[in-house]
Design an enzyme around this catalytic site. Structure first.
Site, PDB file in Angstrom:
ATOM      1  N   ASN A  33      -5.866  73.376 -17.653  1.00 13.75           N
ATOM      2  CA  ASN A  33      -5.509  74.688 -18.185  1.00 13.75           C
ATOM      3  C   ASN A  33      -4.521  75.307 -17.199  1.00 13.75           C
ATOM      4  OD1 ASN A  33      -5.285  77.255 -19.138  1.00 13.75           O
ATOM      5  ND2 ASN A  33      -7.429  77.840 -18.806  1.00 13.75           N
ATOM      6  N   LYS A  35      -2.907  77.961 -17.531  1.00 12.89           N
ATOM      7  CA  LYS A  35      -2.897  79.435 -17.603  1.00 12.89           C
ATOM      8  C   LYS A  35      -1.435  79.916 -17.676  1.00 12.89           C
ATOM      9  CE  LYS A  35      -7.377  79.411 -15.458  1.00 12.89           C
ATOM     10  NZ  LYS A  35      -8.366  80.051 -14.627  1.00 12.89           N
ATOM     11  N   HIS A 117     -11.783  81.663 -23.611  1.00 12.13           N
ATOM     12  CA  HIS A 117     -11.771  81.589 -22.139  1.00 12.13           C
ATOM     13  C   HIS A 117     -12.178  82.950 -21.569  1.00 12.13           C
ATOM     14  CE1 HIS A 117     -10.348  81.175 -18.040  1.00 12.13           C
ATOM     15  NE2 HIS A 117     -10.364  79.867 -18.235  1.00 12.13           N
ATOM     16  N   GLU A 119     -11.019  84.666 -19.285  1.00 10.64           N
ATOM     17  CA  GLU A 119      -9.900  85.580 -19.027  1.00 10.64           C
ATOM     18  C   GLU A 119      -9.469  86.285 -20.309  1.00 10.64           C
ATOM     19  OE1 GLU A 119      -7.535  82.661 -16.998  1.00 10.64           O
ATOM     20  OE2 GLU A 119      -9.013  82.670 -15.378  1.00 10.64           O
ATOM     21  N   GLU A 186     -17.925  77.472 -18.066  1.00 16.03           N
ATOM     22  CA  GLU A 186     -17.132  77.982 -16.951  1.00 16.03           C
ATOM     23  C   GLU A 186     -17.791  79.255 -16.413  1.00 16.03           C
ATOM     24  OE1 GLU A 186     -12.855  76.337 -17.065  1.00 16.03           O
ATOM     25  OE2 GLU A 186     -12.870  78.268 -18.057  1.00 16.03           O
ATOM     26  N   GLY A 192     -11.391  80.108 -10.050  1.00 17.94           N
ATOM     27  CA  GLY A 192     -10.336  80.532  -9.123  1.00 17.94           C
ATOM     28  C   GLY A 192     -10.841  81.077  -7.802  1.00 17.94           C
ATOM     29  N   SER A 231     -13.235  75.979 -10.183  1.00 13.78           N
ATOM     30  CA  SER A 231     -12.939  75.449  -8.849  1.00 13.78           C
ATOM     31  C   SER A 231     -13.216  73.950  -8.709  1.00 13.78           C
ATOM     32  CB  SER A 231     -13.709  76.247  -7.779  1.00 13.78           C
ATOM     33  OG  SER A 231     -13.285  77.595  -7.785  1.00 13.78           O
TER      34      SER A 231
HETATM   35  P1  13P Z   1      -9.983  77.011 -11.581  1.00  8.36           P
HETATM   36  O1  13P Z   1     -10.080  75.507 -11.658  1.00  8.36           O
HETATM   37  O2  13P Z   1      -8.686  77.492 -11.005  1.00  8.36           O
HETATM   38  O3  13P Z   1     -11.189  77.620 -10.961  1.00  8.36           O
HETATM   39  O4  13P Z   1      -9.949  77.541 -13.117  1.00  8.36           O
HETATM   40  C1  13P Z   1     -10.917  77.116 -13.987  1.00  8.36           C
HETATM   41  C2  13P Z   1     -10.543  77.552 -15.345  1.00  8.36           C
HETATM   42  O5  13P Z   1     -10.581  78.736 -15.657  1.00  8.36           O
HETATM   43  C3  13P Z   1     -10.108  76.523 -16.296  1.00  8.36           C
HETATM   44  O6  13P Z   1     -10.059  77.020 -17.606  1.00  8.36           O
END
Ligand code: 13P
Length: 275
Positions: A33, A35, A117, A119, A186, A192, A231
């Site tokens: 992903n 983003k 997601h 976010e 997640e 992150g 992560s």
């Molecule tokens: P990270 O791997 O940067 O923690 O992000 C995970 C994520 O949100 C994947 O959709």
């Protein structure tokens, strides 16, 4: 009538056999992903460097304007890499400024779409009902949803993880044919932050998610791939790979760099034994 001990044991053994049988049949995925990251030049460099593997399903989800160029890049390097959107709308067309339809995703070669997601839930206020409409539309259109669920740190500290996951799953999957569906667990506190869940905690939570899916679709729940995200990197990937209910990973930060993404792909490739 009280169930006899004999029946209880029979059921336990049947469940264990089904679990082992389907575990081998479940597809393993390593999904990137990206983003809101990467220009065309950066994506080109990424695919020039990426080794990839034949023996694990790799999917890349770039930002919307990059879907078409990335599809061309994947074709050019002739690697078996799937393409996914990071979001999708529940209507096919119309006055929805900034949105993308399933038809548009398919037009540029997408087979997958990340839906729900954290976010999007946090910054764009998507709720379970909206996510349900999106998942329904994606499945109807032949796009495989990668449905994200997960609790916040506050919810975790209040010991509400199971309650939150159950609400998110029942809400997002109401009235849905789940033949083509991927779930991504997640935990929001792990995204992150560099603080991934331990593999044991993730496994325990994935097993819970599978038990909720069982309430929805019975033993077919054993065929649904459940990915871990938060992560993930080349170092912790093997711990997740070794868990029976973890069928792959959804990777943010570590998927932006070809060599760190390759490290994760190598761990999940079938040729690599369980550690
Ligand atoms: P990270 O791997 O940067 O923690 O992000 C995970 C994520 O949100 C994947 O959709």
């Amino acid at each position: 009538m009280e169930p006899s001990i004999e029946n209880y044991i029979k059921n336990l053994v049947r469940d264990a056999i089904l679990h082992l049988q389907f575990r081998n049949e479940r597809q393993t995925y390593v999904v990137a992903n990206w983003k809101m990251n990467k220009t065309i030049a950066e994506a080109t460099e990424f695919f020039q460097k990426l080794k990839g593997r034949q023996d694990v399903k790799v999917v890349v989800c770039p930002p919307a304007p990059m879907l078409y160029p990335v599809q061309l890049m994947i074709k050019q390097i002739k690697k078996p890499i799937g393409l996914g959107g990071q979001n999708v709308h529940w209507e096919e067309k119309g006055a929805y400024t900034g949105e993308i339809s399933t038809g548009m995703l398919k037009d540029v070669g997408c087979e997958y779409a990340i839906i729900g997601h954290s976010e999007r839930r946090q910054y764009f206020l998507e709720d379970d009902a909206t996510i349900n409409r999106k998942v329904k539309k994606a499945i109807k259109a032949g796009i495989i949803p990668i449905l994200c669920v997960g609790e916040t740190l506050e919810e975790k500290n209040l010991l509400q993880t199971e309650q939150v996951l159950s609400r998110q799953l029942f809400g997002a999957l109401k009235g849905i044919d789940m033949s083509q569906l991927i779930i991504a667990y997640e935990p929001v506190w792990a995204i992150g932050t560099g603080q991934s869940a331990t593999a044991d905690l993730a496994e325990q939570t994935h097993a819970y998610i599978r038990s909720v899916l069982k309430q929805l679709v019975g033993h077919r729940a054993e065929t649904i791939s459940i990915l871990y995200g938060g992560s993930v990197n080349g170092e912790n990937a093997a711990d997740f790979r070794s868990m029976p209910n973890i069928d792959g990973v959804l990777v943010g930060g570590a998927s932006l760099n070809a060599s760190s993404f390759d490290e994760i792909i190598d761990v999940f490739a079938k040729g690599v034994p369980n550690i």
